[in-house]
Design a protein around this motif. Sequence first.
Motif, PDB file in Angstrom:
ATOM      1  N   LEU A  23       0.963  -1.283   0.145  1.00  0.00           N
ATOM      2  CA  LEU A  23      -0.019   0.032  -0.045  1.00  0.00           C
ATOM      3  C   LEU A  23       0.870   1.192  -0.044  1.00  0.00           C
ATOM      4  O   LEU A  23       0.425   2.328  -0.688  1.00  0.00           O
ATOM      5  CB  LEU A  23      -1.142  -0.073   1.194  1.00  0.00           C
ATOM      6  N   VAL A  24       1.904   1.157   0.690  1.00  0.00           N
ATOM      7  CA  VAL A  24       2.561   2.320   0.787  1.00  0.00           C
ATOM      8  C   VAL A  24       3.536   2.734  -0.360  1.00  0.00           C
ATOM      9  O   VAL A  24       4.195   3.908  -0.245  1.00  0.00           O
ATOM     10  CB  VAL A  24       3.387   2.504   2.222  1.00  0.00           C
ATOM     11  N   GLN A  25       3.692   1.770  -1.232  1.00  0.00           N
ATOM     12  CA  GLN A  25       4.633   1.780  -2.407  1.00  0.00           C
ATOM     13  C   GLN A  25       3.982   2.718  -3.251  1.00  0.00           C
ATOM     14  O   GLN A  25       4.802   3.677  -3.988  1.00  0.00           O
ATOM     15  CB  GLN A  25       4.833   0.478  -2.845  1.00  0.00           C
ATOM     16  N   ALA A  26       2.499   2.958  -3.535  1.00  0.00           N
ATOM     17  CA  ALA A  26       1.975   3.729  -4.494  1.00  0.00           C
ATOM     18  C   ALA A  26       1.910   4.959  -3.951  1.00  0.00           C
ATOM     19  O   ALA A  26       1.747   5.567  -2.498  1.00  0.00           O
ATOM     20  CB  ALA A  26       0.482   3.176  -4.547  1.00  0.00           C
ATOM     21  N   ASP A  27       2.383   6.013  -4.800  1.00  0.00           N
ATOM     22  CA  ASP A  27       2.619   7.513  -4.511  1.00  0.00           C
ATOM     23  C   ASP A  27       0.891   8.062  -4.646  1.00  0.00           C
ATOM     24  O   ASP A  27       0.281   7.850  -5.617  1.00  0.00           O
ATOM     25  CB  ASP A  27       3.428   8.236  -5.339  1.00  0.00           C
ATOM     26  N   GLU A  28       0.785   9.105  -3.755  1.00  0.00           N
ATOM     27  CA  GLU A  28      -0.270   9.710  -3.846  1.00  0.00           C
ATOM     28  C   GLU A  28      -0.484  10.874  -5.181  1.00  0.00           C
ATOM     29  O   GLU A  28       0.731  11.258  -5.397  1.00  0.00           O
ATOM     30  CB  GLU A  28      -0.782  10.455  -2.457  1.00  0.00           C
ATOM     31  N   PHE A  29      -1.487  11.144  -5.394  1.00  0.00           N
ATOM     32  CA  PHE A  29      -1.591  12.223  -6.689  1.00  0.00           C
ATOM     33  C   PHE A  29      -1.053  13.569  -6.123  1.00  0.00           C
ATOM     34  O   PHE A  29      -1.318  13.718  -4.981  1.00  0.00           O
ATOM     35  CB  PHE A  29      -2.987  12.399  -7.283  1.00  0.00           C
TER      36      PHE A  29
END
Length: 435
Positions: A23-29
Amino acid sequence: MCEKGTSALSCVILVVTVALGQLVQADEFEEVFRWKLLDFNNTDTHEDGVFFPEVLDDVPDAMVALNESFAPYHNLPMGVTHHKGRVFITVPRRRTGIPSTLNVIVLDQVPEGEKSPKLVAYPTALTNQLRSPYLPDAKKLISVYRTRVDRCDRMWFVDTGYLEYPGHRKQVQRPALWIIDLLQDRKVRQFEIPESIVAEGHGMASVTIDSSSDDCEGAYAYIPDLAHYRLYVYGFRENRMWKFQHEFLSFDPRMTGFSVAGVRFRWNDGIFSLAMGAQISEQEGRTVYFHAMASTSEYRTSSRVLQNETLASVGGYDHLFTHVGERGIRTQCTIHQYDPQTGVLFYAEVNRNAIGCWNSAQSFEPENHGIVQLDNKNFIYPSDMTLDSDGDLWVMTNGLPRWLYATLDADDYNFRVWRQKPAKAIAGTICAPGA
């Protein structure tokens, strides 16, 4: 995942740890811009700004101009497109007091740290100015919802020609497809949509451009009509338009209920968005995905089917529109975009205030759909999503249901523009390669 001999508790901890890691690998927009209310840099948008300089006494009451002085609260941005350092913002005329329906922000002219820049009418303020008292003028823009840019640096959009003022709805002039050369900021072509295609333009809220090759003359525009449940196709070389009708272009009566930011409502919007998928073959062209707004189903056909005017006129194409599958509960979506670099289809999911995803290498099942962005505070109602020539996703969120059925807080930020690279967006999600 757990080795033989590992305790059940340790196994659970391991699974949860891995899941959290993903989950934390994905960067927020990234939030690019945000506005409480819009403001404009046009010369005629403030207290003394009235868009109708003359008042005519010899016209019927129904034609008399309403008060079109600039009304900040009435201006709700709907579409966003980025192209080579410029961001184009659309503000459809759903209320009075909107100075310009098509606008631009030049990124290198925005002061550092400025997150709420003023909009500038594009291509000119005069082009966006209504003519008193709502008289037709083919040189004017009435109402634009969304824009798209093709491989040939041309921006395409539909001017609906329609004012959606509550109690004063009016088709001012024929809807028209505009094409503008962004390298020279000049109109390349304006195609007036004939009445034989559609009587009113208010259902044409988006457009998808099929310019798969460097043949600029061979481009096509696919225009969904959410109100009349039809699909219109325009061929640039042919300079003609034809239409398709099919049951898949209508809404799903089971999916007309929406709940956004505490506002519950029902919409029966039909076909809303088309996305250009991967090449099938030279003969079949590319996959074209499409869906209705009030639906959680996805459908597809091929570009060669849509480009066949003869087929559209004689019929017999029902079997060429096929059901791909269901996305899952509460996945009603405005716009979707296919990223050719990752093979992922991204969905602007309004019921979840999220951007969903599906990797086209996987089967189309609800369990294979993921979420790359979700924010119930700042990401309310993603109304548009585009992919620019740099491969970046751009998203507009605007809180539309609150504006329509409740009240926007003018002291809070209501409208936002976001961006992200698709590969970063899907990192750690089920949509990532090999997930």
